[in-house]
Design an enzyme around this catalytic site. Structure first.
Site, PDB file in Angstrom:
ATOM      1  N   GLU A 176       0.828  -1.218   0.000  1.00  0.00           N
ATOM      2  CA  GLU A 176       0.000   0.000   0.000  1.00  0.00           C
ATOM      3  C   GLU A 176       0.861   1.266   0.000  1.00  0.00           C
ATOM      4  O   GLU A 176       0.524   2.271  -0.632  1.00  0.00           O
ATOM      5  CB  GLU A 176      -0.918  -0.011   1.234  1.00  0.00           C
ATOM      6  CG  GLU A 176      -1.917   1.121   1.286  1.00  0.00           C
ATOM      7  CD  GLU A 176      -2.865   1.103   0.105  1.00  0.00           C
ATOM      8  OE1 GLU A 176      -3.686   0.193   0.014  1.00  0.00           O
ATOM      9  OE2 GLU A 176      -2.792   2.022  -0.757  1.00  0.00           O
ATOM     10  N   ILE A 217      -2.542   7.645   0.997  1.00  0.00           N
ATOM     11  CA  ILE A 217      -3.857   7.411   0.362  1.00  0.00           C
ATOM     12  C   ILE A 217      -4.018   5.912   0.090  1.00  0.00           C
ATOM     13  O   ILE A 217      -3.167   5.323  -0.577  1.00  0.00           O
ATOM     14  CB  ILE A 217      -3.991   8.158  -0.990  1.00  0.00           C
ATOM     15  CG1 ILE A 217      -3.613   9.627  -0.861  1.00  0.00           C
ATOM     16  CG2 ILE A 217      -5.395   8.000  -1.560  1.00  0.00           C
ATOM     17  CD1 ILE A 217      -3.602  10.370  -2.193  1.00  0.00           C
ATOM     18  N   GLU A 242      13.211  11.475  -2.418  1.00  0.00           N
ATOM     19  CA  GLU A 242      13.942  10.208  -2.351  1.00  0.00           C
ATOM     20  C   GLU A 242      15.381  10.487  -1.920  1.00  0.00           C
ATOM     21  O   GLU A 242      15.866  11.614  -2.044  1.00  0.00           O
ATOM     22  CB  GLU A 242      13.974   9.556  -3.746  1.00  0.00           C
ATOM     23  CG  GLU A 242      12.628   9.147  -4.283  1.00  0.00           C
ATOM     24  CD  GLU A 242      11.908   8.171  -3.369  1.00  0.00           C
ATOM     25  OE1 GLU A 242      12.402   7.077  -3.148  1.00  0.00           O
ATOM     26  OE2 GLU A 242      10.831   8.533  -2.853  1.00  0.00           O
ATOM     27  N   ASP A 250      10.016   8.350 -10.307  1.00  0.00           N
ATOM     28  CA  ASP A 250       9.210   7.893  -9.170  1.00  0.00           C
ATOM     29  C   ASP A 250       7.719   7.875  -9.547  1.00  0.00           C
ATOM     30  O   ASP A 250       7.006   6.918  -9.250  1.00  0.00           O
ATOM     31  CB  ASP A 250       9.474   8.836  -7.973  1.00  0.00           C
ATOM     32  CG  ASP A 250       8.671   8.439  -6.751  1.00  0.00           C
ATOM     33  OD1 ASP A 250       9.061   7.479  -6.084  1.00  0.00           O
ATOM     34  OD2 ASP A 250       7.638   9.097  -6.493  1.00  0.00           O
ATOM     35  N   LYS A 267       5.205   4.547  -9.852  1.00  0.00           N
ATOM     36  CA  LYS A 267       3.901   4.433  -9.181  1.00  0.00           C
ATOM     37  C   LYS A 267       2.792   4.178 -10.207  1.00  0.00           C
ATOM     38  O   LYS A 267       1.894   3.362  -9.980  1.00  0.00           O
ATOM     39  CB  LYS A 267       3.627   5.705  -8.382  1.00  0.00           C
ATOM     40  CG  LYS A 267       4.555   5.844  -7.174  1.00  0.00           C
ATOM     41  CD  LYS A 267       4.514   7.241  -6.599  1.00  0.00           C
ATOM     42  CE  LYS A 267       5.369   7.377  -5.347  1.00  0.00           C
ATOM     43  NZ  LYS A 267       5.600   8.769  -4.966  1.00  0.00           N
ATOM     44  N   GLY A 299       6.215  11.638   2.921  1.00  0.00           N
ATOM     45  CA  GLY A 299       6.529  11.993   4.310  1.00  0.00           C
ATOM     46  C   GLY A 299       6.391  10.771   5.196  1.00  0.00           C
ATOM     47  O   GLY A 299       5.665   9.822   4.865  1.00  0.00           O
TER      48      GLY A 299
HETATM   49  N1  HSE Z   1       9.745  10.870  -2.953  1.00  0.00           N
HETATM   50  C1  HSE Z   1       8.396  10.423  -2.950  1.00  0.00           C
HETATM   51  C2  HSE Z   1       7.490  11.617  -3.249  1.00  0.00           C
HETATM   52  C3  HSE Z   1       8.067   9.826  -1.616  1.00  0.00           C
HETATM   53  O1  HSE Z   1       7.981  12.751  -3.177  1.00  0.00           O
HETATM   54  O2  HSE Z   1       6.337  11.434  -3.576  1.00  0.00           O
HETATM   55  C4  HSE Z   1       6.731   9.140  -1.543  1.00  0.00           C
HETATM   56  O3  HSE Z   1       6.650   8.055  -2.432  1.00  0.00           O
END
Ligand code: HSE
Length: 422
Positions: free
Chosen positions: A130, A137, A191, A202, A206, A303
């Protein structure tokens, strides 16, 4: 003796230390909801003195990942180290040793998810994740459970807190990109290597995870379909605002005639849309299903505590005996559109040469390629155009021709416009 779930955790950075703190703070209610006491017995990380200090010596701290793998009392491992190795080997070994896994590692799942879930199925173990998408979320649960009866046609979202924080800061204040990034790092959003955030990787990771779950396809991370926010100047942000838009790093996957269009790009979103109001490190994900219609999920996307919230939900699921098995849908044969085939409306800003000259050359060239211009603005010696929807191949052909006409002296910036956002 009351039943206990014994956990080993790899990683004790922003997320790992928050998992420990939130578990400690909410121990009683988590115990009640899980039906078991949850104990983090071992933590493996580089800075063991930090673990000892923060946990007051209540966990066994070590640098050796095998200390978790080899401990038969540990039935669940939490991986919050990030990165591909040693995280991948650690997870595979944990599964082979009969442990369930919780991971926040989007980069690993997007690129090696199929291998990890295949091993989990072979070992009859679960991998929960998750925390890998949109921080706190519960969007993975939403897709896998709440929306499971739908055919999904589209997902659009703001999935990176760091980029959204930087872009919001650039919209609100004259803060430079570098200053905004530094603040995002200090707030624990970025990150370990922030290029993953600002180059869009990133967000791409996702979106790959969401795509796999929503459309039943193997994990697919196409780096060529991903563009970050480094090329965005405060000038474009100002111009976008003048035209009634906000610039966001938008991730979209859309099903078009049984093929998927997967895009992560800086995108102009109408100022009055809900997604345009998503500021700072907040994330939002819009999912469209055939039965439910449009749904929108909003919350803190990065966070320590927000991510810990997602990790602990997975811990409670495991304690309650829930399973998490991911398997591509063998009945679904879906292919992805090439970049050239993708269709978008566009914002294009030309900023060299005389304005008259530009207008005289640019408009006929676009017309020749049947690119319809919806709006033309001259802002501070720049020619700004909004086009109607056009395929990328035709657009690139026209822009290359214009560059050649100007002997590569012409510079332009181009962003897509959001299509169906609310
Ligand atoms: N570095 C990622 C962001 C952390 O800023 O969304 C959360 O996945």
């Amino acid at each position: 003796m009351a039943e206990k779930l014994i956990v080993g955790m790899a990683g004790f950075g922003t997320v790992g230390s928050s998992v420990y703190q939130v578990l400690k703070r909410n121990a009683a209610l988590i115990h009640t909801r899980a039906g078991k006491q949850i104990e983090i017995k071992r933590v493996v990380c580089r800075k063991t003195d930090k673990v000892i200090l923060q946990t007051q010596g209540n966990v066994i701290a070590s640098n050796d990942l095998n200390s978790i793998i080899d401990d038969p009392s540990i039935s669940v491992v939490i991986e919050v180290m990030g990165g591909i190795e040693p995280a991948k080997t650690f997870i595979l070994n944990a599964l082979k040793n009969g442990k369930d896994v919780i991971t926040a590692n989007k980069a690993l799942l997007a690129t090696h998810g199929d291998e990890i879930f295949t091993e989990a199925r072979k070992q009859n173990r679960s991998v929960f994740f998750e925390a890998s998408v949109a921080g706190g979320i519960p969007v993975i649960k939403a897709l896998r459970e709440g929306l499971a009866g739908n055919q999904i046609s589209e997902i659009s979202g703001i999935l990176n807190g760091t980029c959204n924080y930087i872009l919001s800061a650039m919209h609100k204040t004259p803060l430079s990109f570098a200053e905004a990034l530094k603040n995002a790092q200090q707030l624990g959003y970025a990150e370990a290597d922030p290029t993953f955030d600002i180059e869009g990787l990133d967000t791409g990771h996702k979106l790959s995870i969401l795509t796999s779950l929503a459309f039943g396809v193997p994990f697919h991370f196409d780096i060529t379909a991903v563009e970050g926010i480094k090329g965005i100047s405060s000038l474009d942000i100002q111009f976008a605002q003048k035209l009634g838009f906000v610039v966001k790093l938008l991730a979209t996957v859309e099903k078009i005639n049984d093929r998927l269009s997967f895009q992560v790009e800086p995108t102009l979103i109408p100022q009055n849309s809900i997604l345009a109001q998503v500021s700072d490190a907040m994330n939002a994900v819009e999912i469209v299903g055939d039965a439910v219609g449009k749904t929108l999920f909003y919350g803190t996307g990065a966070g320590g505590e927000a991510t810990a919230s997602a990790v602990l939900a997975d811990v409670i699921d495991i304690a309650k005996g829930h399973k998490s098995i991911v398997k591509p849908d063998s009945a679904t044969v879906v292919t992805f559109l090439d970049n050239n085939e993708k269709r978008n409306k566009n914002y294009i800003r030309f900023n060299s040469g005389s304005l008259n000259d530009l207008t005289n050359h640019v408009l006929p060239t676009l017309e020749k390629h049947q690119i319809v211009v919806e709006k033309i603005e001259e802002i501070n010696e720049n020619l700004v155009l909004l086009t109607q929807e056009i395929d990328e191949k035709t657009l690139q052909k026209a822009l290359t021709e214009l560059s050649q006409t100007y002997c590569n002296q012409l510079s332009f910036t181009r962003f897509r416009l959001a299509k169906n956002v609310n």
